[in-house]
Motif scaffolding. Structure first.
Motif, short mmCIF file in Angstrom:
data_model
loop_
_atom_site.label_atom_id
_atom_site.label_comp_id
_atom_site.label_asym_id
_atom_site.label_seq_id
_atom_site.Cartn_x
_atom_site.Cartn_y
_atom_site.Cartn_z
N GLU A 210 36.27 -1.04 -0.67
CA GLU A 210 36.88 -0.62 -1.94
C GLU A 210 35.96 0.30 -2.73
OE1 GLU A 210 37.66 -4.27 -3.95
OE2 GLU A 210 39.13 -4.93 -2.46
N THR A 211 34.84 0.67 -2.11
CA THR A 211 33.77 1.31 -2.88
C THR A 211 33.54 2.77 -2.51
OG1 THR A 211 32.27 0.42 -1.21
CG2 THR A 211 32.51 -0.85 -3.26
N TYR A 212 34.50 3.41 -1.88
CA TYR A 212 34.27 4.80 -1.45
C TYR A 212 34.06 5.70 -2.66
CZ TYR A 212 36.05 2.94 2.91
OH TYR A 212 36.24 2.16 4.02
N ARG A 213 33.11 6.64 -2.49
CA ARG A 213 32.81 7.59 -3.57
C ARG A 213 33.24 9.01 -3.21
NH1 ARG A 213 31.64 4.50 -7.85
NH2 ARG A 213 31.17 6.50 -8.81
N ARG A 214 33.26 9.32 -1.90
CA ARG A 214 33.60 10.69 -1.47
C ARG A 214 34.56 10.59 -0.27
NH1 ARG A 214 27.94 12.07 0.13
NH2 ARG A 214 28.02 9.84 0.35
N ILE A 215 35.81 10.94 -0.54
CA ILE A 215 36.87 10.75 0.46
C ILE A 215 37.39 12.11 0.93
CG2 ILE A 215 39.20 9.84 0.84
CD1 ILE A 215 38.61 7.67 -1.22
N LEU B 136 32.53 21.61 6.18
CA LEU B 136 31.87 20.79 5.16
C LEU B 136 30.49 20.37 5.65
CD1 LEU B 136 34.94 18.56 4.18
CD2 LEU B 136 33.99 20.48 2.89
N PRO B 137 29.56 20.09 4.75
CA PRO B 137 28.21 19.69 5.18
C PRO B 137 28.22 18.38 5.95
CG PRO B 137 28.28 20.14 2.80
CD PRO B 137 29.70 20.15 3.29
N ALA B 138 27.24 18.23 6.86
CA ALA B 138 27.08 16.97 7.60
C ALA B 138 26.76 15.85 6.62
CB ALA B 138 25.96 17.10 8.63
N ALA B 139 27.21 14.64 6.94
CA ALA B 139 26.87 13.42 6.18
C ALA B 139 27.22 13.55 4.70
CB ALA B 139 25.38 13.09 6.35
N SER B 140 28.36 14.21 4.40
CA SER B 140 28.66 14.47 2.99
C SER B 140 29.76 13.59 2.40
CB SER B 140 29.03 15.95 2.81
OG SER B 140 30.14 16.27 3.61
N VAL B 141 30.45 12.77 3.20
CA VAL B 141 31.52 11.91 2.67
C VAL B 141 31.34 10.49 3.22
CG1 VAL B 141 33.16 13.83 2.44
CG2 VAL B 141 33.15 12.49 4.53
N ASP B 142 32.00 9.52 2.60
CA ASP B 142 31.87 8.16 3.13
C ASP B 142 33.19 7.58 3.66
OD1 ASP B 142 32.96 7.67 0.65
OD2 ASP B 142 31.18 6.67 -0.15
N ASP C 62 35.13 14.00 16.53
CA ASP C 62 33.74 14.49 16.52
C ASP C 62 33.37 15.03 15.14
OD1 ASP C 62 33.45 13.83 19.17
OD2 ASP C 62 33.80 15.86 19.93
N GLU C 63 34.31 15.78 14.55
CA GLU C 63 34.03 16.38 13.24
C GLU C 63 33.94 15.29 12.16
OE1 GLU C 63 32.96 19.07 12.40
OE2 GLU C 63 33.69 19.74 10.45
N ALA C 64 34.78 14.28 12.27
CA ALA C 64 34.72 13.17 11.30
C ALA C 64 33.35 12.49 11.39
CB ALA C 64 35.84 12.18 11.57
N PHE C 65 32.88 12.30 12.62
CA PHE C 65 31.57 11.68 12.82
C PHE C 65 30.48 12.53 12.15
CE2 PHE C 65 27.80 10.28 15.08
CZ PHE C 65 28.02 8.92 15.24
N ARG C 66 30.59 13.84 12.30
CA ARG C 66 29.57 14.74 11.75
C ARG C 66 29.54 14.71 10.21
NH1 ARG C 66 28.79 19.63 9.64
NH2 ARG C 66 31.02 20.06 9.43
N VAL C 67 30.72 14.75 9.59
CA VAL C 67 30.73 14.87 8.11
C VAL C 67 30.52 13.53 7.41
CG1 VAL C 67 32.13 16.96 8.11
CG2 VAL C 67 33.26 14.74 7.86
N LEU C 68 30.65 12.42 8.18
CA LEU C 68 30.45 11.10 7.57
C LEU C 68 28.96 10.80 7.39
CD1 LEU C 68 32.96 8.68 9.32
CD2 LEU C 68 32.79 9.10 6.85
N ALA C 69 28.63 10.20 6.26
CA ALA C 69 27.28 9.65 6.09
C ALA C 69 27.16 8.43 6.99
CB ALA C 69 27.08 9.25 4.63
N PRO C 70 25.94 8.10 7.48
CA PRO C 70 25.79 6.88 8.28
C PRO C 70 26.36 5.69 7.52
CG PRO C 70 23.78 8.20 8.36
CD PRO C 70 24.70 8.86 7.36
N GLY C 71 27.08 4.84 8.25
CA GLY C 71 27.73 3.69 7.61
C GLY C 71 29.11 4.01 7.06
N GLY C 72 29.52 5.28 7.14
CA GLY C 72 30.84 5.67 6.63
C GLY C 72 31.96 5.30 7.60
#
Ligand SMILES: C[S@@+](CC[C@H](N)C(=O)[O-])C[C@H]1O[C@@H](n2cnc3c(N)ncnc32)[C@H](O)[C@@H]1O
Length: 356
Positions: free
Chosen positions: A175-180, A239-245, A266-276
């Motif tokens: 419930e805590t996403y900050r960047r979608i 979009l930048p790597a690791a930029s959304v959760d 693959d692209e979702a994996f790239r743009v997600l921050a670790p743990g996203g």
């Protein structure tokens, strides 16, 4: 006619436009008895009795049972004809009332245009018979959302056809996403539910369609939301790597060929921050449907200008997510008949630098 549905602009069409859209809507509504008769015939034939291994063998059985069905022919012809007519009639109605409708249709904000060169070829297909494709008219987003969907489809079937998106938005793991990031946001139906469910999150609405995105931003702004609109393919967002959760989508994946589905993961994996997380909702796999429903999905897709539905409903999305590096993979149905269907997975916290 003035429609005053909640959060919808008051739209006035000329008499011809009203009559044509009402006719198409009534025609769609009148098909329900044909569907019932076809289902009864299939059930009585025994074609649905045994489980099926793959959709081709099921279709061999059902097609043989329905080979002389006048009901099926009439249903197919009427659906195809009404789909072919819907967008051209809605475009013509828009043009005759352009002076009053265009101010309602104008984009709500600037779009970040990241598409390099032409849009991908698979995307220009006329999905659902949308004449000219998703950008076949400068205001196709508005025309599709307000005239085709609200005046024809919703009027034919009643109820809120967008409500299911709220259920999907609420089923994401946290419930805590900050960047979608909402992939294939279209005119923002699911984006709106994300904004309501995660009011503190920044939301990026991404789509290749300029007209859909423009109207999504307009609808968002009218509802008090400020979304960033990005025009780019979901498989190459820029979009930048690791930029959304959270990377999420509602009914986009069945509109792309399988190699693009792999690219999107693959692209979702790239743009997600670790743990996203990823949280994708799309067509229910045939293996998770009843025999009748699998037949009905496949027949409707075939007769409804859905070139990739069968592939999407037959693939194993969990395997593709695993290959992209995701863990904690869960696929499940949220409602009756396993609809809507969602895949959820996580990008691990600890991953080697090279794959982040
Ligand atoms: C059926 S609409 C879904 C719209 C919206 N998500 C909803 O809730 O209804 C599919 C959308 O996906 C978009 N789309 C298809 N392929 C895409 C891709 N590769 N990248 C980005 N958008 C894509 C289309 O332009 C269209 O707006």
């Amino acid at each position: 006619m003035t429609i005053d549905a909640p959060a919808a602009p008051a739209i006035t069409l000329d008499q011809r436009g009203r009559a044509e859209l009402q006719f198409l809507s009534g025609l769609r509504a009148s098909l329900a008895p044909l569907r019932s008769a076809i289902r009864t015939r299939l059930e009585q034939s025994g074609a649905l009795d045994d489980p099926f291994d793959d959709i081709e063998s099921l279709r061999e059985r059902t097609d043989a049972a329905l080979s002389d069905s006048a009901d099926l022919r009439l249903l197919g012809a009427t659906l195809r004809w009404s789909r072919d007519r819907a967008t051209p009639r809605a475009v013509a109605a828009f043009e005759r009332s352009r002076d009053s409708l265009e101010p309602l249709a104008l984009a709500g904000a600037e779009i970040d245009d990241i598409v390099a060169g032409d849009a991908p070829r698979y995307w220009s297909y006329e999905f659902h018979g949308t004449a000219g494709g998703w950008d076949g008219h400068e205001h196709m987003g508005f025309i599709h959302h307000e005239l085709v969907y609200r005046h024809i489809i919703m009027a034919a079937y009643g109820g809120d056809i967008y409500a299911v998106r709220g259920k999907v938005a609420a089923a994401a793991p946290r419930e805590t996403y900050r960047r979608i990031l909402d992939l294939g946001a279209g005119t923002g139906q699911y984006t709106m539910k994300l904004a309501e469910t995660y009011p503190d999150a920044e939301i990026i609405a991404l789509d290749i369609s300029r007209s859909a995105l423009g109207y999504a931003l307009r609808r968002g702004l009218d509802a008090g939301h400020t979304w960033r609109g990005v025009r780019a393919p979901a498989e190459a967002t820029g979009l930048p790597a690791a930029s959304v959760d959270l990377v999420t989508s509602f009914i986009m994946l069945h509109e792309v060929p399988p190699h693009v589905t792999r690219g999107v993961l693959d692209e979702a994996f790239r743009v997600l921050a670790p743990g996203g997380d990823i949280h994708f909702s799309d067509v229910t796999p045939y293996r998770e449907r009843s025999t009748y429903q699998a037949w009905a999905d496949d027949w409707d897709a075939e007769n409804g200008s859905e070139p990739w539905w069968r592939t999407a409903a037959s693939m194993n999305l969990s395997d593709l997510a695993r290959a992209a590096g995701f863990t904690d993979i869960v696929e499940r149905g949220l409602g009756d008949g396993n609809y809507p269907w969602v895949l959820t997975a996580r990008k691990p916290e600890d991953i080697p630098e090279a794959s982040s």
